[in-house]
Design a protein around this motif. Structure first.
Motif, PDB file in Angstrom:
ATOM      1  N   PRO A  49       0.799  -1.226   0.000  1.00  0.00           N
ATOM      2  CA  PRO A  49       0.000   0.000   0.000  1.00  0.00           C
ATOM      3  C   PRO A  49       0.833   1.279   0.000  1.00  0.00           C
ATOM      4  N   LEU A  50       2.031   1.249   0.583  1.00  0.00           N
ATOM      5  CA  LEU A  50       2.898   2.431   0.486  1.00  0.00           C
ATOM      6  C   LEU A  50       3.241   2.701  -0.979  1.00  0.00           C
ATOM      7  N   ASN A  51       3.413   1.645  -1.757  1.00  0.00           N
ATOM      8  CA  ASN A  51       3.611   1.823  -3.199  1.00  0.00           C
ATOM      9  C   ASN A  51       2.343   2.356  -3.856  1.00  0.00           C
ATOM     10  N   TYR A  52       1.188   1.804  -3.478  1.00  0.00           N
ATOM     11  CA  TYR A  52      -0.069   2.303  -4.021  1.00  0.00           C
ATOM     12  C   TYR A  52      -0.158   3.822  -3.828  1.00  0.00           C
ATOM     13  N   GLY A  53       0.045   4.238  -2.579  1.00  0.00           N
ATOM     14  CA  GLY A  53      -0.065   5.659  -2.281  1.00  0.00           C
ATOM     15  C   GLY A  53       0.955   6.491  -3.030  1.00  0.00           C
ATOM     16  N   SER A  54       2.177   5.959  -3.171  1.00  0.00           N
ATOM     17  CA  SER A  54       3.266   6.722  -3.780  1.00  0.00           C
ATOM     18  C   SER A  54       3.045   6.998  -5.260  1.00  0.00           C
ATOM     19  N   THR A  55       2.127   6.284  -5.898  1.00  0.00           N
ATOM     20  CA  THR A  55       1.804   6.578  -7.295  1.00  0.00           C
ATOM     21  C   THR A  55       1.023   7.869  -7.425  1.00  0.00           C
ATOM     22  N   THR A  75      -0.193   0.843   5.139  1.00  0.00           N
ATOM     23  CA  THR A  75      -0.956   2.075   5.020  1.00  0.00           C
ATOM     24  C   THR A  75      -0.727   2.750   3.672  1.00  0.00           C
ATOM     25  N   PHE A  76      -1.649   3.660   3.322  1.00  0.00           N
ATOM     26  CA  PHE A  76      -1.486   4.486   2.129  1.00  0.00           C
ATOM     27  C   PHE A  76      -0.672   5.739   2.422  1.00  0.00           C
TER      28      PHE A  76
END
Length: 791
Positions: free
Chosen positions: A131-137, A181-182
């Motif tokens: 999810p940290l990758n999800y948010g980082s997009t 987390t996001f």
């Protein structure tokens, strides 16, 4: 004559009422819990047993076959509990479902749930980034597509409910579950969560997303797993409840899971105010609330707010819970709880009706079985989506010009995460989450950075040395179950301090032109790793001897490109100024090696932007960009702050910001604020920027943060090209919670800040909101929007 509840043409409410009237108390109790089974194609199902039984105080039970004759609410992780081929697992699940449909008195199907935060938790399912990758997009549309892919794999294997997404707002990166987390901004978490829920559930909500962990789990005492949370309702509502409210109201999320901790001495699993008054009555949530695994047992085992399992069950179910997961540790005592007057059959009927409603609405009575012939895992589209998420999440923090690598230089790939597939995976990935002895055998679909760089640059040009270990041997299980320390030895850190591999790494480094140093952490449950659930930390230095390895590599004088993977940011203790480049990759999943190679070689642009600040040290914790003015102390503490703030990330090019224009100098209480800014790509390469709009309430009746994100937009531009972005922010989004628990907006002056990160503000204007204080209605405007005009 066919029973009314079996008639698919009848309204769901009628079917529920008819079935409920036919059920015995024991059959109703059975719908209020799950069984955690190892399923068999032959029907020889057995209960999963592990240390969690001891943790929950479980005693010998009646034979499983006898208990199953009463039915069951859910089956826990039928394919995610052990290593089983998807087709075999589906056949086994179908066998159990057939027994429930045909060999029980009423034929009520079970609802199957699985973990699906970073892909379906199942052998051979696609291993998505964290999810940290999800948010980082900073790309909700891409995350919606990723969740859609995950949902397709889940549906194909018979899953009806996914235990995701995580809506916890990061506050202290020492917390092991930061990786789930996001990020640290409540509104951005809400935006990403809404996209994930929409993608996973689909338009029909035929797969239930589960919002967790409700609520405030990430602001625990000392960032320790399960630890108490110290929050008043104003801050709880403004920060931690906001993403849940957004996902419930905007996406009709199907399920919610409370958290293990207590807030102001009230455990989450018995909190009627949060589960019933807020969630159901104020927000209109119409799904089911499921316990976190073992969470009801904690009420008497750890929190000490009840005497026994029967009382714990009554507390939780009276408070608003619908289903105990993963088993029936406390729900099996419901008959006793009713007999003792702790819970009424009227309340039982209300709860069971909600579970039955979902089963009818999902169509389980008509289509209870999954089709093993249509299972598709690892499709080309799904793998490509996973790779795109990984690539677009990579965040460049430092670059002295060495990146992208030019030509085909001789590269030394060095470090403990360079060729370890598990280092690219987060804690809720199938190979990591099971904590099994042969985990590496389940990672054949993972491409490591070393493998990808050898493929991209040519194997003769890429040398390799591990340099050091993070953990020398991954072992299953932890000596203490999460949160339990009674009478048992405390876990000793498994991190390796062996420096004997460094000399060989230096020898390989000397033969290279560029060093790619791969460092970070390893996800693992309950201290079997260095990050993940129950794997909290007291330091933000790299685990083990990785810092010594980096210092030795930098001392060679060769350019060192650091690629950091893992579930939290780490400090390089001053080497940030000495390395040639620093790339944050988080846990990029099975396609992560390709993503890293593509960015290092310039095939792809580093588009990621930080969603958690990188604090100066553990002494700055808890740290987050949207803190209050006094958070830094008086005088401002030298150790407070962040070198790389929320929203930060470098590109291959440079942008000129100009013409910030406030289009609405004054705006009414129910209006929209409009502001525009123009960007020009003044570099020599095409690239993209994430334009971020922050707001600060200059004077308010309650203390407000120094800035808060209210809008963002990525824009891609060719060299010399320009674009004008016009943001529209509803005044509703300027709200905060007053002492009466209302979301209110006050008139006054608000600063609007536009920049490339929370710490890189390019211009500021002020808008005046006119009128009288306004209490927001139930359905207030939660989303901003942006128009982009190029040329």
């Amino acid at each position: 004559m066919t029973a009314l509840y079996k008639d698919a043409q009848r309204p769901v409410a009628e079917r529920v009422a008819d079935l409920l009237a036919r059920m015995t108390p024991e059959e109703k109790f059975a719908q209020m819990h799950a069984y955690w089974l190892v399923l068999s194609e032959t029907g020889d199902h057995r209960e999963r047993s592990d240390m969690s039984d001891e943790f929950a105080g479980v005693a010998e039970q009646t034979a499983l076959t006898e208990r199953l004759k009463l039915g069951v609410g859910q089956i826990t992780r039928p394919l995610g509990t052990h290593i089983v081929e998807a087709k075999t697992g589906v056949r086994a699940a179908n066998r159990l479902q057939k027994m429930l449909m045909e060999e029980t008195r009423l034929g009520i199907p079970a609802l199957f749930h699985e973990e699906c935060l970073v892909g379906l938790l199942c052998k051979d399912a696609t291993l998505f980034p964290s999810p940290l990758n999800y948010g980082s997009t900073w790309d909700p549309d891409l995350i919606r597509q990723a969740a859609r892919c995950i949902g397709a794999e889940a549906r194909a294997t018979g899953c009806h409910q996914g235990l995701a997404p995580v809506l916890d707002v990061s506050r202290d990166v020492r917390w092991g579950r930061t990786e789930e987390t996001f990020g640290e901004d409540a509104w951005l978490v809400g935006v990403m969560a809404c996209a994930y829920v929409e993608g996973l559930q689909g338009e029909k909500r035929d797969l239930l997303a589960t919002l967790k962990h409700y609520v405030g789990h990430s602001f625990s005492e000392g960032a320790r797993n399960h630890a108490p949370v110290h929050l008043g309702f104003c801050e709880l509502n403004d920060t931690f409840l906001l993403p849940f409210e957004m996902a419930v109201k905007l996406t009709n999320a199907g399920s919610v899971m409370p958290a293990y901790h207590d807030i102001d001495n009230q455990p989450g699993h018995s909190d009627a105010f949060l589960m019933t008054e807020i969630l159901r009555e104020r927000w209109g949530f119409d799904g089911i609330i499921v316990a976190d695994y073992g969470g009801i047992s904690l009420l008497h085992q750890h929190h000490g707010v009840s005497h026994d399992a029967a009382e714990s069950a009554a507390l939780a179910f009276n408070a608003g819970l619908d289903v105990e997961l993963p088993k029936d540790d406390c729900a099996r005592h419901l008959a006793e709880a009713v007999a003792r007057g702790l819970i009424s059959m009227q309340k039982i009927d209300e709860i069971v009706a909600r579970t039955l409603t979902e089963k009818f609405r999902l169509g389980l009575f008509e289509k209870p079985y999954a089709d093993e012939q249509t299972i598709e895992l690892q499709s080309a589209t799904t793998r490509q989506t996973a790779r795109e998420v990984a690539t677009r999440s990579l965040t460049l923090l430092e670059n002295n010009g060495v990146l992208p690598l030019q030509g085909k230089p001789r590269v030394a790939v060095i470090g403990p995460t360079a060729d370890d597939p598990l280092a690219l995976l987060s804690g809720y990935s199938f190979p990591v989450h099971l904590i099994i002895s042969d985990m590496l055998e389940q990672t054949s679909q993972v491409t490591t950075p070393l493998a990808a760089l050898r493929q991209t640059l040519g194997e003769p040009l890429v040398g390799y040395a591990k340099g050091c270990h993070i953990i020398e041997k991954r072992t299953a299980g932890a000596p203490v179950f999460p949160g339990d320390t009674s009478g048992k030895p405390l876990q000793q850190s498994p991190v390796s301090l062996d420096t004997s591999l460094i000399p060989e790494a230096l020898r390989v480094a000397e033969e290279s032109e560029v060093i790619v140093a791969c460092v970070g952490d390893l996800a693992g449950l309950f201290q079997s790793g260095t990050v993940g659930e129950g794997s909290d930390t007291d330091s933000l230095n790299l685990p083990g001897v990785q810092q010594q390895l980096l210092e030795a590599l930098v001392a060679t004088g060769k350019p060192v490109v650091v690629v950091m993977t893992g579930g939290r940011p780490y400090n390089l203790q001053g080497l940030e100024d000495k390395v040639a480049a620093l790339l944050m990759a988080w846990a990029p999943g099975q396609e992560g090696g390709w993503a890293i190679a593509d960015v290092l070689t310039g095939r792809a642009e580093p588009q990621g932007r930080l969603v958690v600040s990188v604090p100066k040290s553990a002494g700055a914790m808890p740290y987050y960009y949207n803190h209050k003015l006094k958070s830094g102390g008086t005088p401002f503490a030298f150790h407070f702050g962040s070198r790389y703030p929320f929203g930060y990330g470098k590109s291959w090019t440079e942008f000129d910001w100009h013409s910030l224009t406030l289009l609405t100098p004054e705006v009414a209480m129910d209006g929209d604020i409009a502001v525009s800014v123009t960007l020009t790509n003044v570099g020599e390469r095409s690239g993209s920027e994430v334009v971020q709009l922050y707001v600060h309430d200059k004077v308010a009746s309650m203390v407000r943060p120094i800035k808060e994100l209210k809008a963002f937009q990525r824009v891609a531009l060719e060299p010399g090209a320009s674009a004008t972005l016009t943001f529209h922010v509803p005044v509703d989004m300027l709200n905060f919670t007053d002492r009466n628990g209302n979301r209110i907006v006050e008139p006054g002056e608000f600063e609007l800040m536009v920049g490339a990160s929370s710490g890189d503000i390019h211009d500021t204007v002020s808008v005046t909101v006119c009128g009288t204080p306004r209490i927001l209605p139930q359905y207030w405007q939660m989303m901003s929007r942006c128009e982009v005009k190029k040329g």
